[in-house]
Design a protein around this motif. Structure first.
Motif, PDB file in Angstrom:
ATOM      1  N   ASN A  28       0.813  -1.215   0.000  1.00  0.00           N
ATOM      2  CA  ASN A  28       0.000   0.000   0.000  1.00  0.00           C
ATOM      3  C   ASN A  28       0.842   1.259   0.000  1.00  0.00           C
ATOM      4  O   ASN A  28       0.337   2.347  -0.237  1.00  0.00           O
ATOM      5  CB  ASN A  28      -0.905   0.049   1.240  1.00  0.00           C
ATOM      6  N   GLY A  29       2.100   1.120   0.324  1.00  0.00           N
ATOM      7  CA  GLY A  29       2.903   2.309   0.541  1.00  0.00           C
ATOM      8  C   GLY A  29       4.228   2.306  -0.181  1.00  0.00           C
ATOM      9  O   GLY A  29       4.424   1.627  -1.183  1.00  0.00           O
ATOM     10  N   ASP A  30       5.116   3.052   0.387  1.00  0.00           N
ATOM     11  CA  ASP A  30       6.428   3.274  -0.183  1.00  0.00           C
ATOM     12  C   ASP A  30       7.398   2.255   0.393  1.00  0.00           C
ATOM     13  O   ASP A  30       7.715   2.293   1.580  1.00  0.00           O
ATOM     14  CB  ASP A  30       6.864   4.705   0.153  1.00  0.00           C
ATOM     15  N   ILE A  31       7.845   1.339  -0.443  1.00  0.00           N
ATOM     16  CA  ILE A  31       8.798   0.322  -0.016  1.00  0.00           C
ATOM     17  C   ILE A  31      10.183   0.728  -0.494  1.00  0.00           C
ATOM     18  O   ILE A  31      10.380   1.037  -1.670  1.00  0.00           O
ATOM     19  CB  ILE A  31       8.446  -1.071  -0.596  1.00  0.00           C
ATOM     20  N   HIS A  32      11.139   0.717   0.404  1.00  0.00           N
ATOM     21  CA  HIS A  32      12.520   1.017   0.040  1.00  0.00           C
ATOM     22  C   HIS A  32      13.284  -0.297  -0.087  1.00  0.00           C
ATOM     23  O   HIS A  32      13.387  -1.046   0.889  1.00  0.00           O
ATOM     24  CB  HIS A  32      13.175   1.918   1.090  1.00  0.00           C
ATOM     25  N   PHE A  33      13.782  -0.578  -1.269  1.00  0.00           N
ATOM     26  CA  PHE A  33      14.497  -1.827  -1.522  1.00  0.00           C
ATOM     27  C   PHE A  33      16.001  -1.629  -1.330  1.00  0.00           C
ATOM     28  O   PHE A  33      16.612  -0.760  -1.953  1.00  0.00           O
ATOM     29  CB  PHE A  33      14.222  -2.321  -2.946  1.00  0.00           C
ATOM     30  N   LEU A  34      16.566  -2.432  -0.463  1.00  0.00           N
ATOM     31  CA  LEU A  34      18.003  -2.435  -0.218  1.00  0.00           C
ATOM     32  C   LEU A  34      18.495  -3.858  -0.459  1.00  0.00           C
ATOM     33  O   LEU A  34      18.023  -4.795   0.184  1.00  0.00           O
ATOM     34  CB  LEU A  34      18.311  -1.999   1.216  1.00  0.00           C
ATOM     35  N   TRP A  35      19.423  -4.019  -1.388  1.00  0.00           N
ATOM     36  CA  TRP A  35      19.866  -5.362  -1.705  1.00  0.00           C
ATOM     37  C   TRP A  35      21.345  -5.360  -2.059  1.00  0.00           C
ATOM     38  O   TRP A  35      21.923  -4.333  -2.410  1.00  0.00           O
ATOM     39  CB  TRP A  35      19.066  -5.955  -2.856  1.00  0.00           C
ATOM     40  N   GLU A  36      21.931  -6.523  -1.934  1.00  0.00           N
ATOM     41  CA  GLU A  36      23.327  -6.705  -2.307  1.00  0.00           C
ATOM     42  C   GLU A  36      23.489  -8.101  -2.873  1.00  0.00           C
ATOM     43  O   GLU A  36      22.941  -9.060  -2.336  1.00  0.00           O
ATOM     44  CB  GLU A  36      24.236  -6.515  -1.090  1.00  0.00           C
ATOM     45  N   SER A  72      -0.250 -11.228  -0.013  1.00  0.00           N
ATOM     46  CA  SER A  72      -1.298 -10.505   0.721  1.00  0.00           C
ATOM     47  C   SER A  72      -1.305  -9.023   0.356  1.00  0.00           C
ATOM     48  O   SER A  72      -0.296  -8.332   0.509  1.00  0.00           O
ATOM     49  CB  SER A  72      -1.063 -10.636   2.230  1.00  0.00           C
ATOM     50  N   ASP A  73      -2.444  -8.551  -0.122  1.00  0.00           N
ATOM     51  CA  ASP A  73      -2.578  -7.131  -0.424  1.00  0.00           C
ATOM     52  C   ASP A  73      -2.441  -6.305   0.854  1.00  0.00           C
ATOM     53  O   ASP A  73      -3.017  -6.638   1.891  1.00  0.00           O
ATOM     54  CB  ASP A  73      -3.934  -6.840  -1.065  1.00  0.00           C
ATOM     55  N   GLY A  74      -1.665  -5.231   0.753  1.00  0.00           N
ATOM     56  CA  GLY A  74      -1.492  -4.354   1.904  1.00  0.00           C
ATOM     57  C   GLY A  74      -0.636  -4.938   3.013  1.00  0.00           C
ATOM     58  O   GLY A  74      -0.772  -4.549   4.174  1.00  0.00           O
ATOM     59  N   TRP A  75       0.263  -5.845   2.676  1.00  0.00           N
ATOM     60  CA  TRP A  75       1.085  -6.505   3.697  1.00  0.00           C
ATOM     61  C   TRP A  75       1.894  -5.495   4.523  1.00  0.00           C
ATOM     62  O   TRP A  75       2.102  -5.696   5.728  1.00  0.00           O
ATOM     63  CB  TRP A  75       2.014  -7.540   3.066  1.00  0.00           C
ATOM     64  N   ASP A  76       2.347  -4.420   3.892  1.00  0.00           N
ATOM     65  CA  ASP A  76       3.142  -3.424   4.614  1.00  0.00           C
ATOM     66  C   ASP A  76       2.300  -2.696   5.660  1.00  0.00           C
ATOM     67  O   ASP A  76       2.740  -2.476   6.794  1.00  0.00           O
ATOM     68  CB  ASP A  76       3.788  -2.441   3.638  1.00  0.00           C
ATOM     69  N   THR A  77       1.066  -2.352   5.293  1.00  0.00           N
ATOM     70  CA  THR A  77       0.157  -1.694   6.236  1.00  0.00           C
ATOM     71  C   THR A  77      -0.183  -2.630   7.394  1.00  0.00           C
ATOM     72  O   THR A  77      -0.240  -2.210   8.556  1.00  0.00           O
ATOM     73  CB  THR A  77      -1.139  -1.254   5.526  1.00  0.00           C
TER      74      THR A  77
END
Length: 199
Positions: A28-36, A72-77
């Motif tokens: 639902n929101g702003d996800i910041h992806f950090l990967w290596e 799942s929709d809205g998993w971050d919320t």
């Protein structure tokens, strides 16, 4: 709580692309992806996770394997809400109420808690959900499986992963044993594309 930092040790770029796509499409929101990338030698989950968490500015850190897909929709919320109403340091989706050694799944029934989706062998395109036991919206456990771990950033700042666990296994269990505020939610469903859940 603000956005979620999704932190991944990438072994397989194709799987990571699928995971990232599913996370974006269901959030639902702003996800910041950090990967290596981690292409040489044994997986370095603990070391990579600590480094990437140090770059994050979000209240919730999602440590996730690259072969996971969000369903799942809205998993971050959902996760942010759970942290706001439950006094938990770590939230997962598969775990055990008891830990006597070995892998998380070694505790067996009735201690295992959680659910995950999978595609049965020989049934391409079919999705089944494996429920390990009946449980509430949030169930307190001793350890969770590191396939996907949601962690308060404030907890990680004072409790980084132990980098002596330099492979894919047991860093998650050791991490959970640093606190008694560990829970499993049934409100977030995921599927594994590569390895089997509990490995």
């Amino acid at each position: 709580m603000n956005s979620v930092s999704l932190i991944t040790r990438v072994r397989y770029e194709e799987l990571y692309s699928r995971m990232k796509k599913s996370a974006n499409e269901t959030s639902n929101g702003d996800i910041h992806f950090l990967w290596e990338q981690d292409m040489v030698g044994l997986p370095q989950c603990a070391k990579t996770y600590n480094y990437l968490a140090g770059l994050a500015n979000d209240d919730v850190l999602c440590f996730v394997h690259d072969d996971i897909e969000f369903m799942s929709d809205g998993w971050d919320t959902i996760i942010k809400k759970l942290f706001s109403i439950h006094d938990m340091d770590i939230i997962g989706v598969v775990g055990s109420k008891r830990y006597d050694g070995g892998r998380v799944i070694d505790a067996g029934i009735p201690y295992l808690v959680g659910q995950y989706a999978f595609e049965p062998p020989g049934n391409k395109g079919t999705t089944c959900v494996k429920m390990l036991s009946r449980y509430d919206q949030m169930t307190k456990v001793r350890v969770i499986d590191g396939m996907i771990m949601f962690v308060r950033s404030s907890f990680h700042k004072t409790h980084p992963f132990d980098i002596t666990f330099d492979e894919l296994f047991f860093y998650d269990i050791d991490y959970c044993l640093q606190t008694d505020k560990v829970g499993v939610t049934g409100d977030v469903l995921f599927t594994t594309v590569g390895a089997s859940a509990g490995d």
